[in-house]
Design a protein around this motif. Structure first.
Motif, PDB file in Angstrom:
ATOM      1  N   CYS A 352       0.941  -1.205   0.079  1.00 38.71           N
ATOM      2  CA  CYS A 352       0.097   0.346  -0.085  1.00 38.71           C
ATOM      3  C   CYS A 352       0.940   1.271   0.236  1.00 38.71           C
ATOM      4  N   LEU A 353       2.046   1.052   0.664  1.00 36.78           N
ATOM      5  CA  LEU A 353       2.810   2.311   0.765  1.00 36.78           C
ATOM      6  C   LEU A 353       3.704   2.566  -0.708  1.00 36.78           C
ATOM      7  N   ILE A 354       3.735   1.488  -1.504  1.00 32.97           N
ATOM      8  CA  ILE A 354       4.295   1.736  -2.780  1.00 32.97           C
ATOM      9  C   ILE A 354       2.982   2.488  -3.497  1.00 32.97           C
ATOM     10  N   ALA A 355       1.894   2.049  -3.406  1.00 36.63           N
ATOM     11  CA  ALA A 355       0.959   2.755  -4.293  1.00 36.63           C
ATOM     12  C   ALA A 355       0.866   4.122  -3.792  1.00 36.63           C
ATOM     13  N   ALA A 356       0.841   4.527  -2.473  1.00 35.10           N
ATOM     14  CA  ALA A 356       0.776   5.718  -1.900  1.00 35.10           C
ATOM     15  C   ALA A 356       1.784   6.662  -2.490  1.00 35.10           C
ATOM     16  N   ILE A 357       3.140   6.347  -2.251  1.00 32.63           N
ATOM     17  CA  ILE A 357       4.121   7.304  -2.607  1.00 32.63           C
ATOM     18  C   ILE A 357       4.523   7.480  -3.934  1.00 32.63           C
ATOM     19  N   THR A 358       3.795   6.752  -4.821  1.00 31.20           N
ATOM     20  CA  THR A 358       3.937   7.109  -6.227  1.00 31.20           C
ATOM     21  C   THR A 358       2.667   7.841  -6.501  1.00 31.20           C
ATOM     22  N   GLY A 359       1.879   8.169  -5.630  1.00 29.53           N
ATOM     23  CA  GLY A 359       0.662   9.168  -6.182  1.00 29.53           C
ATOM     24  C   GLY A 359      -0.432   8.341  -6.856  1.00 29.53           C
ATOM     25  N   ASN A 360      -0.531   7.200  -6.489  1.00 29.67           N
ATOM     26  CA  ASN A 360      -1.574   6.249  -7.101  1.00 29.67           C
ATOM     27  C   ASN A 360      -2.798   5.930  -6.252  1.00 29.67           C
ATOM     28  N   LEU A 361      -3.173   6.786  -5.310  1.00 34.07           N
ATOM     29  CA  LEU A 361      -4.355   6.539  -4.405  1.00 34.07           C
ATOM     30  C   LEU A 361      -5.460   7.514  -4.676  1.00 34.07           C
ATOM     31  N   ASP A 362      -6.461   6.727  -4.897  1.00 27.20           N
ATOM     32  CA  ASP A 362      -7.731   7.855  -5.533  1.00 27.20           C
ATOM     33  C   ASP A 362      -7.561   8.562  -6.333  1.00 27.20           C
ATOM     34  N   ILE A 363      -7.126   7.924  -7.680  1.00 27.70           N
ATOM     35  CA  ILE A 363      -6.981   8.638  -8.908  1.00 27.70           C
ATOM     36  C   ILE A 363      -7.689   7.724  -9.859  1.00 27.70           C
ATOM     37  N   PRO A 364      -8.012   8.447 -11.321  1.00 25.00           N
ATOM     38  CA  PRO A 364      -8.400   7.538 -12.165  1.00 25.00           C
ATOM     39  C   PRO A 364      -7.469   6.521 -12.711  1.00 25.00           C
ATOM     40  N   GLY A 365      -7.958   5.396 -12.589  1.00 29.61           N
ATOM     41  CA  GLY A 365      -7.104   4.038 -12.859  1.00 29.61           C
ATOM     42  C   GLY A 365      -6.194   3.632 -11.653  1.00 29.61           C
TER      43      GLY A 365
END
Length: 774
Positions: A352-365
């Motif tokens: 989840c932190l990989i997804a978060a710090i790459t800016g992929n939380l709650d965005i299209p796709g």
């Protein structure tokens, strides 16, 4: 068990022979070369007690179920208009008429485990159960009663939980291997869990990390949505020990050793951070403790991870560079990663932190926090569990808290108090903190649902009272005091389903397509009847199922009579356009988290009591690894050189059930273990040979299947081969040493369980040898 029903052989060649064969089957009477046929809509039983069911159309000829297809008017098999079903869905006829069906109530007359019973009436069975529950409640308290949960099963999650609350027991024994541990780790790190992006076609990179959607999500359409995205240019990284069909489409496949995913996730974080591939703006504004995470992962280099995971450092770097540069991306986290490893919580936190710090939380796709399908157009009353009936101290009385008591009291994140399945059973043997006295097992075979079948058998022998309600004669039935025959979903009409989608809202009800086999009854009616006998009738509609259904329908304006007159369901089309999706709702998503931010340094759980009550939970994800592993226990690999694990879900079975279904069993007739051909030849094992697989904890026999798509030091199998298949003359196998149950091979010492959510590792070191004479 009643008359055995066979299958019509496809080799019957002529019309006269077909007619003669049909006329021998119960319910068939052909006149003038015609057969009366009707089509009855209902819901599929192929996925057992799972919450999500596909809507189906059942073809019934002269009272007999003969064919099934998807209901094109519903939404839940790929989407509205689709009639395809999976392999399990297409075997409904064999499930209904299985020779192994339980058909009448029974009472044990022999020793526990002997399997000696006598037939009794439903009244006697219900009276006996109610009397025992009243007795033990009076002597030991209501918490002495517990139920085994097969999974998120609607009847148990509603009426079953309601019964527990009214009775006064918190002991819903959840498996600690399915869904909620993964969701809890995500929610305590980023505030929400996500099973899919808002739209797969918007995703430019899919990282399939341990997810088994080819087996677990076929009829929900997920594999097809992913394939459609790939055709449009989306990239795919597949991270799994064994190559599955989706992995064959991947640009990069990482065959990680079972149980080492946390090490891989930490190494990917190391690269993303040190190469400065993270979203600096998001990290600055919405991440708490990023500086501590940076320091923490410096030791977790790809080279460090290589010796643990078996993935070359350069491949780990390649994956990290792709994940850090391709946006939007979505990481699909699977069951085996988060729910069946001793460091499952840390693994999900790190991913989840990989997804978060790459800016992929709650965005299209990306990781999406909801579904943009609009408000429901048909509203019903959800069945209340009467949580308000629970006493304030109920959570404190859990026999074996699945997650820490402080967490379970912190806002009811996961639907109610739960004890851990295996730990709860162990209380019967240890008496700590108190022993369970009465246990209800419905559609859950504890010999295959959890670890160490031998220890489970000891517990069931010592247990004061066990009652089982099941469709089939499962192996744990032999230990029951009372056995109750359950209907399949094809024999009942007592559950309402609502599906809300972008196009509109659909409502349907289960329709009975056949009379209950023998004296089998619905699980729903069982709970109502038992509640009345317990004196709880006022909270259970006085046993009236129609009253329950009418109460559910009241807000919809649809009557039960109207719904039954619309057997394909009722669909209300959405007439106004949906609002545009809203993204980056971070202040709302993170509001339950400390500081209102993503927990890179986790102050939600860090420093608090862990699940063993003798330590503290870490603030940062820490790699723990399996109890036995190639890197973890090098002293063992001389004798046990291979690492073994098993698939959780499989397209040809429902966990450990459905091996008695001929259509499915003929596709996998024998217990299998997949092995790299080079490894097999090293040990003198031919393709199809019976082999003995042995760990320090037990041994089982399987048939070797050569498979190139697996690392040379890894074996993969599946659990649950206790059912025989009479139609194919194939046996069932013992669940103990010498049988074919993989749970014999795993380490069941609780010190190796996840300390936050009790996940049990399903990885161990083994040796393999050919069984001579087979």
């Amino acid at each position: 068990m009643g008359e055995e029903v066979g299958c019509l052989s496809v080799t019957v060649a002529c019309r006269r022979e077909i007619r003669e064969a049909l006329n021998k089957l119960p319910g068939f009477h052909m006149k003038n070369n015609t057969v009366e046929e009707k089509i009855i809509p209902t819901f599929c039983h192929g996925c057992g007690p799972a919450k999500t069911r596909c809507a189906i159309l059942c073809h019934v000829k002269n009272g007999r179920f003969v064919k099934v297809e998807g209901n094109p008017d519903a939404f839940n098999n790929w989407g509205r208009g689709c009639t395809s079903l999976c392999a399990k869905g297409n075997t409904g006829m064999q499930l209904l008429y299985s020779p192994g069906r339980l058909t009448y109530p029974m009472k044990r007359i022999g020793e526990k485990g002997e399997g000696k019973f006598k037939r009794i009436t439903w009244d006697e069975a219900l009276d006996t159960i109610a009397a025992k529950l009243k007795e033990t409640k009076e002597k030991y308290g209501p918490e002495s009663y517990a139920v085994l949960s097969p999974e998120l099963w609607q009847v148990l999650a509603t009426l079953g939980r309601r019964f527990l609350n009214v009775h006064g027991s918190p002991n819903y024994l959840h498996s600690a291997i399915c869904a909620t541990p993964r969701a809890a780790a995500a929610k305590t790190t980023v505030g929400f869990s996500s099973a899919a992006p808002d739209d797969w076609s918007k995703t430019r990179l899919i990282v399939n990390w341990g997810a088994n959607c080819e087996n677990a999500s076929v009829n929900q359409g997920q594999p097809y949505a992913i394939l459609n995205a790939l055709e449009k240019g989306t990239k795919l990284i597949d991270i799994r020990p064994m190559l599955e069909p989706l992995g064959a489409k991947a640009g990069l496949w990482l065959p990680v050793r079972p149980g080492t995913d946390c090490a891989l996730a930490l190494a990917i974080l190391n690269v993303i951070i040190n190469e400065e591939l993270y979203d600096a703006d998001f990290v600055t504004n919405w991440c708490y403790g990023f500086d501590k995470l940076v320091e923490h992962v410096q030791k977790n280099t790809p080279e460090w991870a290589e010796t643990i995971t078996g993935i070359p450092a350069e491949k780990t770097k390649e994956a990290a560079m792709i994940i850090g540069t391709v946006k939007p991306s979505f990481i699909k986290i699977g069951n085996g990663v988060g729910d069946q490893a001793g460091d499952g919580t840390a693994t999900v936190q790190a991913i989840c932190l990989i997804a978060a710090i790459t800016g992929n939380l709650d965005i299209p796709g990306g990781f999406y926090a909801g579904f943009q399908i609009g408000p429901g157009l048909i509203n019903i009353n959800r069945i209340s569990t009467l949580a308000e009936k629970a006493t304030p101290d109920m959570v404190e009385k859990l026999v074996a808290p699945e997650s820490p008591v402080w967490y379970q009291k912190s806002g009811n994140w996961d639907g109610g108090p739960t004890s851990a399945y295996y730990k709860g059973l162990r209380s019967i043997l240890t008496g700590k903190p108190y022993p369970i006295r009465v246990l209800n097992a419905s559609c859950s075979n504890p010999f295959s649902a959890t670890r160490n079948p031998q220890k489970v058998a000891e517990a069931l022998k010592k247990l004061e009272f066990l009652f089982v309600m099941d469709v089939n004669w499962a192996s744990h039935v032999n230990y029951a005091d009372i056995v109750l025959p359950a209907c399949t979903d094809y024999e009942r009409d007592d559950q309402i389903e609502v599906r809300n989608r972008r196009e509109g809202t659909w409502i349907g009800i289960y329709n009975k397509i056949a009379e209950p086999l023998g004296e089998s009854r619905s699980d729903w009616q069982f709970y109502l009847d038992l509640a009345v006998r317990m004196g709880y009738g006022a909270d259970f509609w006085n046993g009236d199922m129609e009253a329950l259904l009418n109460e559910q329908l009241a807000p919809s304006g649809i009557t039960l009579a109207e719904l039954r007159k619309s057997p394909r369901g009722i669909f209300i089309k959405r007439t106004s356009p949906l609002p545009e999706p809203q993204y980056r709702r971070y202040s709302a998503l993170f509001k339950k988290l400390p500081h209102g931010k993503v927990q890179c340094y986790n102050e939600f759980i860090g420093g608090k009591d862990n699940n063993t009550n003798n330590g503290e939970l870490p603030y940062l994800p820490v790699y723990k690894g399996p109890p036995e592993g190639i890197a973890q226990t090098p002293e063992l690999i001389g004798e046990y050189p291979l690492i073994l694990s098993d698939v959780h879900a499989h397209r040809l079975s429902q966990h450990s059930y459905l091996h008695d279904i001929a259509y499915l069993r003929e596709l996998q007739p024998y217990p299998w273990v997949r092995i790299n051909p080079a490894t097999a030849q090293k040990y003198g094992i031919g393709n199809g040979d019976w082999v003995k697989v042995e760990s320090r904890h037990g041994w089982s026999n399987f048939k070797a299947e050569y498979f190139q798509g697996i690392a040379p030091d890894v074996l993969m199998t599946k659990r649950g081969w206790w059912q025989s298949c009479a139609e194919l003359d194939l046996p069932g196998y013992s669940l103990f040493d010498g049988g074919s149950e993989v749970n014999n091979l795993y380490n069941s010492d609780e010190k190796y369980f996840d300390t936050f959510y009790s996940q049990m590792p399903k990885q161990t070191l083994v040796k393999i040898s050919r069984v001579e004479g087979e």
